[in-house]
Design an enzyme around this catalytic site. Sequence first.
Site, short mmCIF file in Angstrom:
data_model
loop_
_atom_site.label_atom_id
_atom_site.label_comp_id
_atom_site.label_asym_id
_atom_site.label_seq_id
_atom_site.Cartn_x
_atom_site.Cartn_y
_atom_site.Cartn_z
N HIS A 18 0.84 -1.21 0.00
CA HIS A 18 0.00 0.00 0.00
C HIS A 18 0.87 1.25 0.00
O HIS A 18 0.68 2.16 -0.82
CB HIS A 18 -0.91 -0.01 1.23
CG HIS A 18 -1.83 1.16 1.30
ND1 HIS A 18 -3.11 1.14 0.79
CD2 HIS A 18 -1.67 2.41 1.82
CE1 HIS A 18 -3.68 2.31 0.98
NE2 HIS A 18 -2.83 3.10 1.61
N GLU A 19 1.83 1.29 0.91
CA GLU A 19 2.69 2.47 1.00
C GLU A 19 3.64 2.55 -0.19
O GLU A 19 4.03 3.64 -0.60
CB GLU A 19 3.47 2.46 2.32
CG GLU A 19 2.61 2.42 3.58
CD GLU A 19 1.59 3.55 3.62
OE1 GLU A 19 1.83 4.62 3.02
OE2 GLU A 19 0.54 3.36 4.26
N HIS A 22 1.98 4.65 -2.84
CA HIS A 22 2.14 6.08 -2.56
C HIS A 22 3.57 6.53 -2.89
O HIS A 22 3.78 7.57 -3.52
CB HIS A 22 1.86 6.37 -1.09
CG HIS A 22 0.44 6.17 -0.68
ND1 HIS A 22 -0.63 6.63 -1.42
CD2 HIS A 22 -0.11 5.57 0.42
CE1 HIS A 22 -1.76 6.33 -0.80
NE2 HIS A 22 -1.47 5.68 0.30
#
Length: 421
Positions: A18-19, A22
């Site tokens: 998920h990170e 980003h």
Amino acid sequence: MQTAIAFLLIFGMLVFFHELGHFLFAKRAGILVREFAIGMGPKIYGRTHGETMYTVRLLPIGGYVRMAGEDMDGTELQPGYRIGLIVDEDNIVKKIIFNQNNKQLPDLLFLEVERADLEKNLFVEGYDEEERLVRYQVARDCVLAENGRELVIAPHDRQFNAKTVGQRAMTIFAGPLFNFILAFVIYLMIGLIHGIPTYEPIISEVVENDPAAQAGMLAGDRVTAIEGQAVEKWQDLAAIVQDHPNEAITVTVERDGQSVNLNMTVKEVQEPDGEKYGQIGVRYESPREFNPLKAVVYGAQETYNMTVKIFELLGMLVTGKFTIDALSGPVGIYKATEQVAQYGIMNLMNWAAMLSINLGIMNLLPLPALDGGRLLFFGFEALRGKPIDRQKEGIVHFVGIVLLMILMVVVTWNDIQRFFF
């Protein structure tokens, strides 16, 4: 211990990807990323590589990518500050040291700040030791050092809020997007390693004394029709049987190359909630095939099917068919992981894929403090043609964080009550 390891590996993988979404899209947009963190709370491990610090933190309840220009990330030099400068051969400042009075450091220039701009014009102006007013240009990758801590400055064009709405929105959306990509990759690996279920309606086992056994059905029979209705997948067989409790049916099977008709009466089964359905007493284990191209299709289909199912469950929560007691937090996920792990690595991989999709969907909900909430503000900005006041937006997100933390406490307490009391 095995459960704890499995939980931490799954949690770490979900948060990492998920990170990573980003992080990669922030880098692609030219945003300076200060920290890539797995977990929240106190730091238990940290290492700086390039301009980013990579950390592992104590509490397994999330993670974050800290980007320049967010969360009080200013790097102002106020008039009156006494600083030390390290410059290169072109007199460009490469390092600024705060509260520096150690004159034993070689090549260190001392300055009392008069004016400075570390975001747009990149200069520092002040009085040197001979009380002369001097001005130095500051390098774009200049380092600020104070009490052993170092921070790379963030020129305005490298800050999150300086980017276009599209770049910012894609940077935020990339986190949930990577959760869906991770789920697809996991399902793809399952298809490649374990094979793809064909769902052929072939009987694996017949339960003694049940309707199918009494009618003469055997393991290995392939069901081709029920009451003249063609059966191509196991799901077709199950649906037809379940819809005919207490009814006589004719099941056509293929056995040793011949077609055989079997007459039986479907047994009625009643659930605790009163729902009734039919059953004939057969068990099924889908044959599997190994085909890389079909594995890709299988990965995409399973990701789509699970996404739809989770949205359906969310709809039930909104309409009141589920209550908050049906939600689970970290404790509930840990206990579920413990149960799933007992059934082998493939079931654990399926569980991880489902959790990854769930994390992606939850983060896309248009709630303050979540990625979906931030995307909603970007949408308003695109419609208005100008950004919403950052202070007001910050207040909304802060309230959202508080409410989410309260929800987390309630859900965790429910989990503790459910599993330990």
